[in-house]
Scaffold this motif. Structure first.
Motif, PDB file in Angstrom:
ATOM      1  N   MET A 193      21.310  34.527  35.248  1.00 40.36           N
ATOM      2  CA  MET A 193      21.471  35.511  34.192  1.00 40.36           C
ATOM      3  C   MET A 193      22.147  36.784  34.715  1.00 40.36           C
ATOM      4  SD  MET A 193      20.972  36.343  31.098  1.00 40.36           S
ATOM      5  CE  MET A 193      20.906  37.772  30.113  1.00 40.36           C
ATOM      6  N   ILE A 194      21.645  37.307  35.840  1.00 39.19           N
ATOM      7  CA  ILE A 194      22.208  38.541  36.384  1.00 39.19           C
ATOM      8  C   ILE A 194      23.637  38.317  36.869  1.00 39.19           C
ATOM      9  CG2 ILE A 194      21.311  38.238  38.721  1.00 39.19           C
ATOM     10  CD1 ILE A 194      21.197  41.604  37.151  1.00 39.19           C
ATOM     11  N   GLN A 195      23.926  37.112  37.379  1.00 42.92           N
ATOM     12  CA  GLN A 195      25.279  36.826  37.843  1.00 42.92           C
ATOM     13  C   GLN A 195      26.273  36.855  36.692  1.00 42.92           C
ATOM     14  OE1 GLN A 195      26.367  36.594  40.921  1.00 42.92           O
ATOM     15  NE2 GLN A 195      24.321  36.939  41.723  1.00 42.92           N
ATOM     16  N   THR A 196      25.859  36.393  35.525  1.00 45.79           N
ATOM     17  CA  THR A 196      26.734  36.425  34.352  1.00 45.79           C
ATOM     18  C   THR A 196      27.051  37.859  33.957  1.00 45.79           C
ATOM     19  OG1 THR A 196      25.666  34.392  33.596  1.00 45.79           O
ATOM     20  CG2 THR A 196      27.001  35.595  32.001  1.00 45.79           C
ATOM     21  N   VAL A 197      26.059  38.708  33.980  1.00 47.42           N
ATOM     22  CA  VAL A 197      26.263  40.122  33.657  1.00 47.42           C
ATOM     23  C   VAL A 197      27.198  40.781  34.672  1.00 47.42           C
ATOM     24  CG1 VAL A 197      25.104  42.346  33.408  1.00 47.42           C
ATOM     25  CG2 VAL A 197      24.049  40.290  32.479  1.00 47.42           C
ATOM     26  N   VAL A 198      27.024  40.456  35.941  1.00 44.21           N
ATOM     27  CA  VAL A 198      27.886  41.022  36.984  1.00 44.21           C
ATOM     28  C   VAL A 198      29.325  40.550  36.790  1.00 44.21           C
ATOM     29  CG1 VAL A 198      28.348  41.020  39.461  1.00 44.21           C
ATOM     30  CG2 VAL A 198      26.026  41.342  38.639  1.00 44.21           C
ATOM     31  N   TYR A 199      29.524  39.278  36.483  1.00 44.09           N
ATOM     32  CA  TYR A 199      30.879  38.768  36.260  1.00 44.09           C
ATOM     33  C   TYR A 199      31.536  39.427  35.048  1.00 44.09           C
ATOM     34  CZ  TYR A 199      29.958  35.147  39.726  1.00 44.09           C
ATOM     35  OH  TYR A 199      29.658  34.480  40.888  1.00 44.09           O
ATOM     36  N   ILE A 200      30.772  39.634  33.998  1.00 41.40           N
ATOM     37  CA  ILE A 200      31.315  40.323  32.817  1.00 41.40           C
ATOM     38  C   ILE A 200      31.680  41.763  33.168  1.00 41.40           C
ATOM     39  CG2 ILE A 200      30.722  41.191  30.517  1.00 41.40           C
ATOM     40  CD1 ILE A 200      29.071  38.609  30.150  1.00 41.40           C
ATOM     41  N   ALA A 201      30.852  42.423  33.964  1.00 41.33           N
ATOM     42  CA  ALA A 201      31.151  43.793  34.381  1.00 41.33           C
ATOM     43  C   ALA A 201      32.408  43.842  35.246  1.00 41.33           C
ATOM     44  CB  ALA A 201      29.967  44.380  35.139  1.00 41.33           C
ATOM     45  N   ILE A 202      32.597  42.860  36.125  1.00 40.18           N
ATOM     46  CA  ILE A 202      33.806  42.801  36.950  1.00 40.18           C
ATOM     47  C   ILE A 202      35.045  42.656  36.075  1.00 40.18           C
ATOM     48  CG2 ILE A 202      35.061  41.361  38.614  1.00 40.18           C
ATOM     49  CD1 ILE A 202      32.375  40.891  40.025  1.00 40.18           C
ATOM     50  N   ILE A 203      34.970  41.827  35.080  1.00 40.35           N
ATOM     51  CA  ILE A 203      36.107  41.639  34.162  1.00 40.35           C
ATOM     52  C   ILE A 203      36.396  42.926  33.397  1.00 40.35           C
ATOM     53  CG2 ILE A 203      36.853  40.421  32.077  1.00 40.35           C
ATOM     54  CD1 ILE A 203      35.351  37.959  33.205  1.00 40.35           C
ATOM     55  N   CYS A 204      35.347  43.592  32.919  1.00 41.06           N
ATOM     56  CA  CYS A 204      35.550  44.854  32.186  1.00 41.06           C
ATOM     57  C   CYS A 204      36.166  45.927  33.069  1.00 41.06           C
ATOM     58  CB  CYS A 204      34.224  45.339  31.607  1.00 41.06           C
ATOM     59  SG  CYS A 204      33.583  44.329  30.279  1.00 41.06           S
ATOM     60  N   ILE A 205      35.723  46.019  34.304  1.00 37.00           N
ATOM     61  CA  ILE A 205      36.287  47.014  35.215  1.00 37.00           C
ATOM     62  C   ILE A 205      37.731  46.671  35.556  1.00 37.00           C
ATOM     63  CG2 ILE A 205      36.104  47.953  37.553  1.00 37.00           C
ATOM     64  CD1 ILE A 205      33.076  47.850  37.207  1.00 37.00           C
ATOM     65  N   ALA A 206      38.037  45.385  35.690  1.00 32.53           N
ATOM     66  CA  ALA A 206      39.421  44.988  35.964  1.00 32.53           C
ATOM     67  C   ALA A 206      40.336  45.372  34.801  1.00 32.53           C
ATOM     68  CB  ALA A 206      39.486  43.486  36.232  1.00 32.53           C
ATOM     69  N   VAL A 207      39.872  45.177  33.578  1.00 31.49           N
ATOM     70  CA  VAL A 207      40.661  45.573  32.403  1.00 31.49           C
ATOM     71  C   VAL A 207      40.834  47.094  32.372  1.00 31.49           C
ATOM     72  CG1 VAL A 207      40.643  45.649  29.871  1.00 31.49           C
ATOM     73  CG2 VAL A 207      40.053  43.540  31.056  1.00 31.49           C
ATOM     74  N   ALA A 208      39.776  47.813  32.700  1.00 33.62           N
ATOM     75  CA  ALA A 208      39.869  49.277  32.740  1.00 33.62           C
ATOM     76  C   ALA A 208      40.861  49.732  33.800  1.00 33.62           C
ATOM     77  CB  ALA A 208      38.492  49.884  33.006  1.00 33.62           C
ATOM     78  N   MET A 209      40.894  49.063  34.948  1.00 36.54           N
ATOM     79  CA  MET A 209      41.830  49.441  35.996  1.00 36.54           C
ATOM     80  C   MET A 209      43.276  49.158  35.585  1.00 36.54           C
ATOM     81  SD  MET A 209      39.763  48.423  39.440  1.00 36.54           S
ATOM     82  CE  MET A 209      40.988  49.041  40.563  1.00 36.54           C
ATOM     83  N   ILE A 210      43.494  48.105  34.839  1.00 38.93           N
ATOM     84  CA  ILE A 210      44.846  47.809  34.357  1.00 38.93           C
ATOM     85  C   ILE A 210      45.299  48.885  33.371  1.00 38.93           C
ATOM     86  CG2 ILE A 210      46.194  46.191  32.948  1.00 38.93           C
ATOM     87  CD1 ILE A 210      44.530  43.951  34.289  1.00 38.93           C
ATOM     88  N   THR A 211      44.415  49.293  32.479  1.00 37.36           N
ATOM     89  CA  THR A 211      44.800  50.347  31.529  1.00 37.36           C
ATOM     90  C   THR A 211      44.992  51.692  32.239  1.00 37.36           C
ATOM     91  OG1 THR A 211      42.481  50.750  30.961  1.00 37.36           O
ATOM     92  CG2 THR A 211      43.700  49.216  29.566  1.00 37.36           C
ATOM     93  N   LEU A 212      44.189  51.959  33.259  1.00 39.50           N
ATOM     94  CA  LEU A 212      44.371  53.194  34.022  1.00 39.50           C
ATOM     95  C   LEU A 212      45.669  53.163  34.828  1.00 39.50           C
ATOM     96  CD1 LEU A 212      40.732  53.755  35.234  1.00 39.50           C
ATOM     97  CD2 LEU A 212      42.034  55.252  33.724  1.00 39.50           C
ATOM     98  N   LEU A 213      46.039  52.003  35.313  1.00 39.21           N
ATOM     99  CA  LEU A 213      47.313  51.884  36.017  1.00 39.21           C
ATOM    100  C   LEU A 213      48.476  52.181  35.074  1.00 39.21           C
ATOM    101  CD1 LEU A 213      48.556  51.170  38.743  1.00 39.21           C
ATOM    102  CD2 LEU A 213      48.696  48.813  37.945  1.00 39.21           C
ATOM    103  N   TYR A 214      48.358  51.743  33.834  1.00 34.36           N
ATOM    104  CA  TYR A 214      49.365  52.085  32.828  1.00 34.36           C
ATOM    105  C   TYR A 214      49.432  53.603  32.630  1.00 34.36           C
ATOM    106  CZ  TYR A 214      51.634  52.593  28.321  1.00 34.36           C
ATOM    107  OH  TYR A 214      52.466  53.002  27.306  1.00 34.36           O
ATOM    108  N   ARG A 215      48.272  54.256  32.606  1.00 34.21           N
ATOM    109  CA  ARG A 215      48.236  55.712  32.432  1.00 34.21           C
ATOM    110  C   ARG A 215      48.849  56.428  33.632  1.00 34.21           C
ATOM    111  NH1 ARG A 215      49.066  58.520  28.702  1.00 34.21           N
ATOM    112  NH2 ARG A 215      47.693  57.213  27.503  1.00 34.21           N
ATOM    113  N   VAL A 216      48.662  55.868  34.829  1.00 34.50           N
ATOM    114  CA  VAL A 216      49.270  56.469  36.015  1.00 34.50           C
ATOM    115  C   VAL A 216      50.791  56.367  35.938  1.00 34.50           C
ATOM    116  CG1 VAL A 216      49.565  56.202  38.512  1.00 34.50           C
ATOM    117  CG2 VAL A 216      47.281  56.146  37.528  1.00 34.50           C
TER     118      VAL A 216
END
Length: 94
Positions: free
Chosen positions: A1-24
């Motif tokens: 259960m916790i591993q699923t939450v961690v994987y979802i958080a990793i995906i969300c942070i990766a998407v956030a980093m892509i959008t921040l890279l666009y802002r840079v």
């Protein structure tokens, strides 16, 4: 259960980093780019912490601390450069 939450958080942070890279890259002003770079630093710290949880190790704690310090110092240096035009003042009379 916790591993699923961690994987979802990793995906969300990766998407956030892509959008921040666009802002840079496309940021309308230089302060927007600096804030985006700072947020990328925070996201890198979060990504390393999540990878540490996934691998069940505490070996990455020093890496997290190092990235946090470097992101903070970089943001302060860029902000000081924007404010004064120089990073290190040679004026010792003040």
């Amino acid at each position: 259960m916790i591993q699923t939450v961690v994987y979802i958080a990793i995906i969300c942070i990766a998407v956030a980093m892509i959008t921040l890279l666009y802002r840079v890259i496309k940021g309308p002003t230089l302060p927007d780019r600096i804030v985006a770079l700072d947020a990328i630093g925070v996201n890198i710290v979060a990504m390393v912490a999540l990878m540490s949880i996934t691998l069940k190790t505490s070996a990455f704690l020093e890496v997290i601390l190092l990235f946090g310090i470097l992101a903070f110092i970089g943001t302060v240096a860029f902000s000081k450069y924007l404010e004064k035009g120089v990073i290190i003042d040679d004026d010792r009379n003040s």
